[in-house]
Design a protein around this motif. Structure first.
Motif, short mmCIF file in Angstrom:
data_model
loop_
_atom_site.label_atom_id
_atom_site.label_comp_id
_atom_site.label_asym_id
_atom_site.label_seq_id
_atom_site.Cartn_x
_atom_site.Cartn_y
_atom_site.Cartn_z
N ASN A 89 64.41 7.68 19.49
CA ASN A 89 63.19 7.29 18.80
C ASN A 89 62.03 7.53 19.83
O ASN A 89 60.77 7.66 19.58
CB ASN A 89 63.34 6.06 18.14
N MET A 90 62.27 7.05 21.17
CA MET A 90 61.29 7.30 22.13
C MET A 90 60.88 8.65 22.22
O MET A 90 59.59 9.05 22.63
CB MET A 90 61.88 6.75 23.38
N GLU A 91 61.90 9.63 22.05
CA GLU A 91 61.57 11.16 22.36
C GLU A 91 60.63 11.65 20.94
O GLU A 91 59.86 12.64 21.22
CB GLU A 91 62.80 11.75 22.00
N ARG A 92 60.40 10.57 19.96
CA ARG A 92 59.74 11.22 18.79
C ARG A 92 58.22 10.62 18.89
O ARG A 92 57.46 11.01 18.28
CB ARG A 92 60.04 10.55 17.50
N ILE A 93 57.99 9.89 19.97
CA ILE A 93 56.45 9.00 20.01
C ILE A 93 55.88 10.15 20.84
O ILE A 93 56.11 10.50 22.02
CB ILE A 93 56.82 7.80 20.56
#
Length: 259
Positions: free
Chosen positions: A255-259
């Protein structure tokens, strides 16, 4: 000056009169007195030199003892540092091995569900990159907040946390925390606030509850910075969600990669 006994007699007998004899005797007394003073001065000087030498010997002994003590302390410190370095390297290697194992497990369990710290069910997600990397905050607060506030707002769109991107970014700047960290946890733990187990607690953060999202976000980001160093690590995942640290770590990272 010293004279033999014969020489003294000759000097006395050579006096022409009593006055000359008296003068000669006085002269000899002066010489004798000066000789005695010189001898006494020489003895005193010799004693002083002996004392000075003894004092220097003591000082040299003390200096050598202090030098040896310093050398021993340095050797002990170097050995302790080497031991600590070895321990840290071993710990880092062990953590990296566990992290790699977690990534492999995520590949196998992708799409399955696991229980989060808040008691909700979350889907096991696989990150594209095995490393979360770091965010360089730079030295311009306004630019940081503007960039990350917008990126986080896009990520939060349509959720109960929508519009809180600036709050996340401001708190991250204030506490030196990765701005992606708290929003990503909110997704894993509560689907961005949709399934809070306590009021405004979107992160499974202990037994805390808050009156507003702003208050909750600031407290959570501060806690992440204080307890977890503000960065996602596998060791931190083991602390945050002990029962399912592997899946929690990879899902937060994804999810961090999606921000």
């Amino acid at each position: 000056m010293q004279q033999g006994s014969g020489g003294l007699v000759e000097m006395l007998l050579s006096a022409e009169d009593f006055y000359d004899l008296l003068t000669t005797i006085q002269y000899l007394d002066v010489i004798q007195s000066h000789s005695s003073d010189a001898v006494e001065e020489l003895v005193a000087l010799s004693e002083e030199l002996e004392q000075t030498r003894d004092s220097l010997d003591v000082q040299m002994t003390q200096a050598e003892q202090e030098r040896q003590a310093a050398a021993d302390a340095l050797a002990t410190a170097q050995a302790a540092r080497a031991s600590l370095q070895a321990q840290l390297e071993a710990q880092a290697a062990a953590e990296e091995a566990e992290r790699q194992a977690a990534l492999e497990a995520a590949e196998q369990d992708a799409g399955q569900s696991f229980e989060t710290e808040s008691g909700n069910q979350a889907e096991v997600q696989v990150p594209e990159s095995p490393d979360p990397g770091t965010v360089d905050p730079g030295d311009d607060r306004d630019a940081f907040v503007a960039e990350w506030g917008a990126r986080i707002d896009a990520y939060l769109a349509g959720s109960p946390l929508a519009g809180q991107g600036t709050t996340f970014a401001e708190a991250a700047w204030e506490y030196g925390c990765d701005p992606r960290f708290s929003p990503a946890i909110a997704m894993v733990e509560s689907s961005l606030g949709r399934n809070c187990f306590l009021p405004h607690n979107a992160w499974g953060w202990g037994s805390s509850s808050w009156d507003s999202w702003e208050e909750a976000i600031w407290d959570h980001v501060r806690g992440l910075a204080t307890i977890y160093g503000g960065q996602l690590t596998y060791a931190g995942a083991q602390m945050y969600c002990p029962p399912n640290a592997d899946h929690w770590y990879t899902s937060v990272l994804a999810n961090m990669e999606r921000i």
